[in-house]
Design a protein around this motif. Sequence first.
Motif, PDB file in Angstrom:
ATOM      1  N   ALA A 172       0.839  -1.199   0.000  1.00  0.00           N
ATOM      2  CA  ALA A 172       0.000   0.000   0.000  1.00  0.00           C
ATOM      3  C   ALA A 172       0.870   1.242   0.000  1.00  0.00           C
ATOM      4  O   ALA A 172       0.591   2.221  -0.698  1.00  0.00           O
ATOM      5  CB  ALA A 172      -0.918   0.008   1.222  1.00  0.00           C
ATOM      6  N   GLN A 192       2.475   1.734  -3.417  1.00  0.00           N
ATOM      7  CA  GLN A 192       1.515   2.266  -4.379  1.00  0.00           C
ATOM      8  C   GLN A 192       1.271   3.735  -4.146  1.00  0.00           C
ATOM      9  O   GLN A 192       1.146   4.521  -5.082  1.00  0.00           O
ATOM     10  CB  GLN A 192       0.177   1.544  -4.224  1.00  0.00           C
ATOM     11  CG  GLN A 192       0.017   0.393  -5.141  1.00  0.00           C
ATOM     12  CD  GLN A 192      -1.399  -0.142  -5.082  1.00  0.00           C
ATOM     13  OE1 GLN A 192      -2.333   0.564  -4.746  1.00  0.00           O
ATOM     14  NE2 GLN A 192      -1.540  -1.395  -5.402  1.00  0.00           N
ATOM     15  N   SER A 193       1.185   4.144  -2.881  1.00  0.00           N
ATOM     16  CA  SER A 193       0.848   5.541  -2.623  1.00  0.00           C
ATOM     17  C   SER A 193       2.048   6.459  -2.792  1.00  0.00           C
ATOM     18  O   SER A 193       1.905   7.669  -2.746  1.00  0.00           O
ATOM     19  CB  SER A 193       0.293   5.683  -1.213  1.00  0.00           C
ATOM     20  OG  SER A 193       1.302   5.414  -0.282  1.00  0.00           O
ATOM     21  N   ILE A 231       1.842   9.306  -5.468  1.00  0.00           N
ATOM     22  CA  ILE A 231       0.879  10.418  -5.402  1.00  0.00           C
ATOM     23  C   ILE A 231       1.638  11.727  -5.486  1.00  0.00           C
ATOM     24  O   ILE A 231       2.552  11.989  -4.708  1.00  0.00           O
ATOM     25  CB  ILE A 231       0.066  10.356  -4.096  1.00  0.00           C
ATOM     26  CG1 ILE A 231      -0.768   9.075  -4.094  1.00  0.00           C
ATOM     27  CG2 ILE A 231      -0.826  11.550  -3.971  1.00  0.00           C
ATOM     28  CD1 ILE A 231      -1.549   8.890  -2.831  1.00  0.00           C
ATOM     29  N   ASP A 284      -2.722  15.342  -0.760  1.00  0.00           N
ATOM     30  CA  ASP A 284      -3.322  14.007  -0.896  1.00  0.00           C
ATOM     31  C   ASP A 284      -2.453  12.963  -0.225  1.00  0.00           C
ATOM     32  O   ASP A 284      -2.944  12.049   0.446  1.00  0.00           O
ATOM     33  CB  ASP A 284      -3.466  13.636  -2.379  1.00  0.00           C
ATOM     34  CG  ASP A 284      -4.595  14.418  -3.032  1.00  0.00           C
ATOM     35  OD1 ASP A 284      -4.567  14.557  -4.264  1.00  0.00           O
ATOM     36  OD2 ASP A 284      -5.490  14.864  -2.296  1.00  0.00           O
ATOM     37  N   ASN A 291      -2.896  12.962   3.408  1.00  0.00           N
ATOM     38  CA  ASN A 291      -4.156  12.324   3.775  1.00  0.00           C
ATOM     39  C   ASN A 291      -4.020  10.817   3.813  1.00  0.00           C
ATOM     40  O   ASN A 291      -4.477  10.159   4.747  1.00  0.00           O
ATOM     41  CB  ASN A 291      -5.240  12.681   2.737  1.00  0.00           C
ATOM     42  CG  ASN A 291      -6.060  13.849   3.201  1.00  0.00           C
ATOM     43  OD1 ASN A 291      -6.184  14.079   4.392  1.00  0.00           O
ATOM     44  ND2 ASN A 291      -6.628  14.578   2.265  1.00  0.00           N
ATOM     45  N   VAL A 292      -3.373  10.280   2.786  1.00  0.00           N
ATOM     46  CA  VAL A 292      -3.214   8.818   2.753  1.00  0.00           C
ATOM     47  C   VAL A 292      -2.337   8.356   3.912  1.00  0.00           C
ATOM     48  O   VAL A 292      -2.598   7.332   4.548  1.00  0.00           O
ATOM     49  CB  VAL A 292      -2.609   8.374   1.406  1.00  0.00           C
ATOM     50  CG1 VAL A 292      -2.244   6.916   1.442  1.00  0.00           C
ATOM     51  CG2 VAL A 292      -3.586   8.629   0.290  1.00  0.00           C
ATOM     52  N   LYS A 323      -2.135   9.719   6.831  1.00  0.00           N
ATOM     53  CA  LYS A 323      -2.938   9.701   8.055  1.00  0.00           C
ATOM     54  C   LYS A 323      -3.918   8.540   8.034  1.00  0.00           C
ATOM     55  O   LYS A 323      -4.160   7.900   9.068  1.00  0.00           O
ATOM     56  CB  LYS A 323      -3.728  11.014   8.185  1.00  0.00           C
ATOM     57  CG  LYS A 323      -2.899  12.186   8.567  1.00  0.00           C
ATOM     58  CD  LYS A 323      -3.796  13.347   8.992  1.00  0.00           C
ATOM     59  CE  LYS A 323      -3.031  14.652   8.878  1.00  0.00           C
ATOM     60  NZ  LYS A 323      -3.843  15.767   8.456  1.00  0.00           N
ATOM     61  N   ASP A 324      -4.485   8.274   6.858  1.00  0.00           N
ATOM     62  CA  ASP A 324      -5.403   7.125   6.753  1.00  0.00           C
ATOM     63  C   ASP A 324      -4.719   5.862   7.258  1.00  0.00           C
ATOM     64  O   ASP A 324      -5.232   5.157   8.129  1.00  0.00           O
ATOM     65  CB  ASP A 324      -5.775   6.865   5.282  1.00  0.00           C
ATOM     66  CG  ASP A 324      -6.773   7.853   4.757  1.00  0.00           C
ATOM     67  OD1 ASP A 324      -6.893   7.939   3.527  1.00  0.00           O
ATOM     68  OD2 ASP A 324      -7.425   8.526   5.571  1.00  0.00           O
ATOM     69  N   ILE A 325      -3.559   5.597   6.670  1.00  0.00           N
ATOM     70  CA  ILE A 325      -2.911   4.322   6.999  1.00  0.00           C
ATOM     71  C   ILE A 325      -2.519   4.281   8.464  1.00  0.00           C
ATOM     72  O   ILE A 325      -2.739   3.269   9.156  1.00  0.00           O
ATOM     73  CB  ILE A 325      -1.691   4.088   6.069  1.00  0.00           C
ATOM     74  CG1 ILE A 325      -2.167   3.905   4.633  1.00  0.00           C
ATOM     75  CG2 ILE A 325      -0.918   2.868   6.509  1.00  0.00           C
ATOM     76  CD1 ILE A 325      -1.071   3.588   3.649  1.00  0.00           C
ATOM     77  N   LEU A 337      -3.792   5.879  11.070  1.00  0.00           N
ATOM     78  CA  LEU A 337      -4.899   5.811  12.012  1.00  0.00           C
ATOM     79  C   LEU A 337      -5.628   4.485  11.935  1.00  0.00           C
ATOM     80  O   LEU A 337      -5.949   3.863  12.962  1.00  0.00           O
ATOM     81  CB  LEU A 337      -5.875   6.960  11.718  1.00  0.00           C
ATOM     82  CG  LEU A 337      -6.828   7.313  12.842  1.00  0.00           C
ATOM     83  CD1 LEU A 337      -6.043   7.778  14.036  1.00  0.00           C
ATOM     84  CD2 LEU A 337      -7.779   8.405  12.380  1.00  0.00           C
ATOM     85  N   ILE A 338      -5.884   4.012  10.725  1.00  0.00           N
ATOM     86  CA  ILE A 338      -6.629   2.756  10.608  1.00  0.00           C
ATOM     87  C   ILE A 338      -5.783   1.587  11.117  1.00  0.00           C
ATOM     88  O   ILE A 338      -6.286   0.668  11.768  1.00  0.00           O
ATOM     89  CB  ILE A 338      -7.066   2.509   9.147  1.00  0.00           C
ATOM     90  CG1 ILE A 338      -7.983   3.618   8.666  1.00  0.00           C
ATOM     91  CG2 ILE A 338      -7.769   1.177   9.026  1.00  0.00           C
ATOM     92  CD1 ILE A 338      -8.438   3.447   7.250  1.00  0.00           C
ATOM     93  N   ALA A 339      -4.476   1.623  10.840  1.00  0.00           N
ATOM     94  CA  ALA A 339      -3.620   0.530  11.334  1.00  0.00           C
ATOM     95  C   ALA A 339      -3.619   0.505  12.844  1.00  0.00           C
ATOM     96  O   ALA A 339      -3.665  -0.556  13.473  1.00  0.00           O
ATOM     97  CB  ALA A 339      -2.205   0.691  10.801  1.00  0.00           C
ATOM     98  N   SER A 382      -5.997   1.577  14.854  1.00  0.00           N
ATOM     99  CA  SER A 382      -7.256   1.215  15.475  1.00  0.00           C
ATOM    100  C   SER A 382      -7.701  -0.202  15.139  1.00  0.00           C
ATOM    101  O   SER A 382      -8.275  -0.885  15.970  1.00  0.00           O
ATOM    102  CB  SER A 382      -8.323   2.240  15.086  1.00  0.00           C
ATOM    103  OG  SER A 382      -9.191   1.721  14.138  1.00  0.00           O
TER     104      SER A 382
END
Lengths: 354, 123, 169
Positions: free
Chosen positions: B57, B60-61, B64, B69, B72-73, B75-77, B79-81, B83
Motif C-alpha cells: 500500500a 503504491q501511494s 501520489i 493528498d 491524507n493517505v 494519516k489514513d494508513i 490511524l486505521i492501522a 485502530s
Amino acid sequence: MLDDGGNLSIDFLAGMTLFMVALIWVATMIPGLLIGLQSRTIDYDAVAYRTGVILVEDPGMPANPPWEIKDDLQKDEIERFGLTISKETPNILKLSKVNRFFCSTSFSYPDDYQQRVIFGDRPYRFNISLTTLDGMVNNSVGDIKPYGYGYIRRIVKMKYPSNTTIQAPNFKNSGPSANVTTHVFSLYINCTNLLGDETNPAYQIDPLGDQITVNITNLRMARVFTNLLTGDPLYNPSSLNSIKIYRQNPTQPLVQVRTVDNAYIDGGSTLSAIPPVPPGPIVNDNVSIIFPPGFFYGMATDNTQLYINYTFTLQNFGDNFFNNSFTSPYPYDYNPSRVTQPRLKEGVLEVAIW
Amino acid sequence: MARLNDDAQWIVLMGFMVSFSLIFLGIVINQSTVVGQTTAEGVLEFPKNDILNVRSAVLQSSGIAIPADFDNVKKDISLIAMSRKNAVVSFGVTDAPPGSPYTKIIDIHFNNGVTVYNETTNY
Amino acid sequence: MVNYEGQLYTIEGVAAGLIMLMTAFIVVGTTSVYTPGDTHITDMQLEQMGSDALHMMNTPNTSAASAESALQSMIKNNEKDRFRETFLSFCNTTAGGTTDTLQYSTDVYYRDTLTNSVNRYHFAESRNLTGGEHAVRVTEWVNINGAGVPPPLDNRIQAVLVEVLVWRD
C-alpha cells in the motif's frame, strides 16, 4: 534386622504393599503426561505449510540463472524448487517453472522432490496439485491422498508469457526496387527497454527468462498476384532460407550469434527443420517460432539489442512480398497493438503431506 | 522412649525419590509444551501478511504527486492501522538523488507490539 | 525383625504412598496437557488462504497505467455480487475438483477527515453471521483514487482497509 529367623512382620508386609501399590499407580499415570508431546498431525500440517511457502513465495535456488533452464543432466545443481517469478512478487507463479516442476520425466517422485522442496529427515509422502480456476491447467505430482493428512491451500496467479502475431500484408517491401525475390524481415528485441520500461516482474517481458512466441501469418495474402490474361491467381511460394539471430552489446559491433534450426510451418504440429544451406522449407501461409524460456540466456545480457532476421526467397518471380529492410525492424515491446502482453490467470495450489 | 525402630525409613526414602523425580519430569514437560508451542500459533503470530500488505500500500501511494493528498493517505494508513490492526505504522517518501535509476526512497516502520519491521528501500 | 516392639513399617509405607500420590496428582494437574492445537491449525490454514485470496484480488492482471485491481473497482462501484463471486470462487475451489464451504462477511474501514476518526461500513456478506461461527479475520489495504466513490467514503485519494471474516460452514 539381619537374623536368620526368615520371617517378616505383618507390619512390614502391610507397609511394603501399600508402598508398591502406590508406586504402580503413579507409574501408570506417567504416560498420560507424555501424550501431548507425541502428536503427529501438527508435524504434517507444519511441513505442508512450509512446503507451500517454499513453492509459492520463493523463486527457488539458484535464482539467477534460473533453475528451470537447467536440463536433466544438471539437475543436481538445483538446490531448491520455487515457482514464483521473483522474491518481490509472492503468489505470482511463472509458467515455465510450473511446467518444469511437474515434469515427471525430469524429476522422480519422491526422492528428487524430498531433497528439494519437502526437506526433513522423515520420508514424507506427499501430493502437490496445481489447477487454474478455469480448469485449463491441472498438474499434480505424488501419491493418492489417504484419509488423514496435513494440508495447506494457497491461491496464486500464473503469468502467461507474451506473444506477437505479425500480419504479413502490412509489411510489404517499400524502397526503390521493391519487386525482388529475396526478402528479409527483421524482429527487434531491445533488452534495455524491455527490462527498464516495466520493472514489476509480474508484468515484465523478460527476454532472457520468459518464453517468446513469434507468429507470422497471412503470408499467402502477401503475394496475391493475378495473371492479367487469365485472371487466375499466380502461385508464387517462398522458401524460408534462414532465421538468423544477431546481437549488439553496448560498444560492440553487430555480430551473428546463431541460427534458428527449426520452426512450425503452416500450422504444423511438429517442427520443420531449416537446413543450414538453402533452400529451406516451402512456406505457404505462416511461420511460428517459440523461443523457450532461457533461450537467449547465454547470448544476451540486460543491455543487449537482439535482431532476428527471417530470409525468404520467392520461387517463381519477384514481388514486394514481406520485407522491412527499408523501414524499421519490428519491435517486440509493450505496445499492446503489436504484442499480446503477459497476463495473469488465477489458480489454486494444494499441498498434502502424510 | 526406647529408640523406635527406624529400619523402615528406606521405604519413605524411596517414596520421596519417586516424588522428586516426578516433580522434575513435570517441570521438564511444562517447559516443553511452551517451547514446542504449535507451529500454527507461531505462524499466526507473525504478521507476514500485514507487513507485506502495508508495504505494497505504501509503495503504491508513493506515486501520489500532490502533497496534501499524500498526507491524507499517510494519516489514513496510520490511524486505521492503529485502530484495527493494533500496529504503529509510519512511513516517509523522499526523492532519490539525481542520477539514480530509482525515483523515490521510501522508509517504512511497522510495530505491532510483538514484531518490529523497519525498511528503507529504493523504488 | 519379628518382635513385639512397636514398629512403624506400615506407617512409613502409608506415608510414602501418600507422598507419591500427592506429587503425582499435583504434577499431572499443573502440566495440563495442551490439546494439540487443532483449532490453531485450521485457523492458520484459513487465514493464509483468505489473505492469499484478498491479495490476488488486489493484484491487477495487466500493468496498463489505468489498470485497477478487481478489489479497487469493487469498492469504488459497490459491486457486492462480483465480490461474492470472485472471493468464493477463489476460496472454495480445490485442486481435486471438490468445493469447499467457506463463507465471509466483509467490512470496509475508512478515515473520516472531518472527525479524524475511523469508521466502518458493511460491504457484503455471503450469509448473516449467527455468532456461532469460528471465524478468522483477514485484511487488505486498498488504495482508492478519488473520483466517484460511494458514500460514506469521501471523494478523495485515500487508503481503506477491507476486513473480511472468513469461516467454514
